[in-house]
Design an enzyme around this catalytic site. Structure first.
Site, PDB file in Angstrom:
ATOM      1  N   CYS A   1     -12.885  -2.629  18.344  1.00 40.62           N
ATOM      2  CA  CYS A   1     -12.739  -2.639  16.883  1.00 40.62           C
ATOM      3  C   CYS A   1     -11.364  -3.220  16.609  1.00 40.62           C
ATOM      4  O   CYS A   1     -10.428  -2.993  17.374  1.00 40.62           O
ATOM      5  CB  CYS A   1     -12.846  -1.212  16.343  1.00 40.62           C
ATOM      6  SG  CYS A   1     -12.727  -1.137  14.540  1.00 40.62           S
TER       7      CYS A   1
ATOM      8  N   CYS B   1       0.846  -1.202   0.000  1.00 39.84           N
ATOM      9  CA  CYS B   1       0.000   0.000   0.000  1.00 39.84           C
ATOM     10  C   CYS B   1       0.884   1.256   0.000  1.00 39.84           C
ATOM     11  O   CYS B   1       1.710   1.434   0.899  1.00 39.84           O
ATOM     12  CB  CYS B   1      -0.934  -0.015   1.206  1.00 39.84           C
ATOM     13  SG  CYS B   1      -1.789  -1.606   1.383  1.00 39.84           S
TER      14      CYS B   1
ATOM     15  N   CYS C   1      -9.463   0.494  19.481  1.00 42.37           N
ATOM     16  CA  CYS C   1      -9.220  -0.098  18.157  1.00 42.37           C
ATOM     17  C   CYS C   1      -7.819  -0.698  18.119  1.00 42.37           C
ATOM     18  O   CYS C   1      -6.845  -0.026  18.471  1.00 42.37           O
ATOM     19  CB  CYS C   1      -9.317   0.964  17.078  1.00 42.37           C
ATOM     20  SG  CYS C   1     -10.855   1.869  17.137  1.00 42.37           S
TER      21      CYS C   1
HETATM   22 FE1  SF4 Z   1      -1.393  -2.198   3.535  1.00 42.88          FE
HETATM   23 FE2  SF4 Z   1      -2.428  -2.597   6.008  1.00 42.88          FE
HETATM   24 FE3  SF4 Z   1      -0.100  -3.715   5.310  1.00 42.88          FE
HETATM   25 FE4  SF4 Z   1      -0.192  -1.087   5.651  1.00 42.88          FE
HETATM   26  S1  SF4 Z   1      -0.523  -2.616   7.206  1.00 42.88           S
HETATM   27  S2  SF4 Z   1       0.833  -2.185   3.957  1.00 42.88           S
HETATM   28  S3  SF4 Z   1      -2.283  -0.646   4.927  1.00 42.88           S
HETATM   29  S4  SF4 Z   1      -2.109  -4.136   4.384  1.00 42.88           S
END
Ligand code: SF4
Ligand code: SAM
Ligand code: DTB
Length: 328
Positions: free
Chosen positions: A137, A66, A106
């Site tokens: 959460c 990401c 969370c």
């Molecule tokens: Fe992607 Fe979540 Fe991994 Fe960050 S922690 S790279 S947002 S999957």
């Protein structure tokens, strides 16, 4: 002439098309804020704000790529990978968050998806945090059907899994999983009977049309997510988005207003990005319908305003922290 024919069936509930959502974005800001406040006041106390705490229970070393994330193993960021925390450590953090006034806790893990062997410990974390009377959460990446059921059995209140951006822009941000994978996990979470926390990130270089498409998709999940985090990108050095063009703050305010109108009963969360946000912009976000924030000086890895700053801000605005928590 009067007839005794049955009245025509009520029209299907409103669907929030891209055209209707786009039209909300186009409203003069004052008109959008007015409409959003009216909707907000129909469903919530306008001066009530939920304070949530966030804890990274497993940091860094994530296999996914990401483009915004400090925790991806694909990017050269200073974040060190850690193992999954012990339950006792998590409970300690939850107790101290509760003492500071948080009613929602969370827990986030930097995983593509959890391993089955981790599930018993995760379930225990959920049970123990819930036993403190806090709303729970958790966000762990993609889930299997059985993993979602195990979390439901443990009493989990919400599962966080964001769509993050529109389906067409998503492949520009992430290549190691698909937008549809996110939707599949969301469907499994729903089938398991867990409430959904799902939102996105603004300021990744998406167009307004792509923000419209994100809101359209969120609002047309059936039912809509009960919890909608709106994150403003925190540019992280070493990630592909480190130099992203900052978003016009009024576009953030508009997006919150549009989320409020299209998802009237959901809690809209002003999530990442408040540290660099003017207090007046935050006040506009609350006016547009945001009614939850993360408190405490750290999010998962990035900074957040100090608790004292938030307390002063709430007091200057006459906002009261939401008292209700999960039913034990
Ligand atoms: Fe992607 Fe979540 Fe991994 Fe960050 S922690 S790279 S947002 S999957
Ligand atoms: N790995 C899990 C996942 O991807 O769902 C959970 C953790 S992930 C860090 C949770 C969410 O944090 C992301 O979906 C994204 O919305 C948000 N986020 C991560 N890094 C961010 C950043 N730099 N700025 C703003 N939001 C961010
Ligand atoms: C969400 O939408 N925002 C929170 C929560 N869900 C887990 C996470 C924000 C993370 C911000 C970047 C960081 O701390 O690394």
């Amino acid at each position: 002439m009067p007839t005794n024919r049955p009245a025509p069936r009520a029209a299907a509930p409103d669907r929030w098309s891209a055209a209707r959502i786009g039209a909300l974005y186009e409203l003069p800001l004052m008109d959008l804020l007015y409409q959003a406040q009216q909707v907000h006041r129909r469903h919530f106390d306008a001066n009530d704000i939920q304070v949530a705490a966030l804890l990274s229970i497993k940091t860094g070393g994530c296999a996914e790529d990401c483009g915004y994330c400090s925790q991806s193993a694909h990017h050269a960021t200073p974040i060190k990978a850690t193992k999954l925390m012990a339950v006792a450590e998590v409970i300690e953090a939850a107790q101290s968050a509760k003492a500071r006034g948080a009613t929602r806790f969370c827990m986030g893990a930097a995983w593509r998806s959890p391993k089955d062997r981790d599930m018993p410990r995760l379930a225990e974390m959920v049970r123990e945090v819930r036993a403190l009377g806090m709303e729970t959460c958790i966000t762990l990446g993609m889930l299997s059907e059985a993993q979602a059921q195990a979390l439901q059995q443990a009493g989990l209140d919400f599962y966080n899994h964001n769509l993050d951006t529109s389906a067409d822009f998503y492949p520009r941000i992430v290549s190691t999983h698909r937008h549809e994978d996110r939707l599949e996990t969301l469907a499994r979470v729903r089938r398991a009977g867990i409430r959904v926390c799902c939102g996105g990130i603004l300021g990744m270089g998406e167009t307004r049309a792509q923000r419209v498409a994100l809101i359209e998709q969120l609002a047309s999940l059936d039912p809509a997510p009960e919890s909608v985090p709106i994150n403003l990108l925190i540019p992280i050095q070493g990630t592909p988005l480190e130099a992203a063009e900052p978003l016009d703050p009024f576009e953030l305010v508009r997006t919150i207003g549009v989320a409020r109108i299209t998802m009237p009963t959901s809690r809209v969360r002003l999530s990442a990005g408040r540290e660099n946000m003017d207090d007046a912009v935050q006040a506009l976000c609350f006016m547009a319908g945001a009614n939850s924030v993360f408190c405490g000086s750290r999010l998962l890895t990035a900074g957040n305003p100090e608790a004292g700053h938030d307390q002063r801000l709430f007091s200057r605005l006459g906002l009261r922290a939401h008292a209700a928590a999960a039913e034990a």
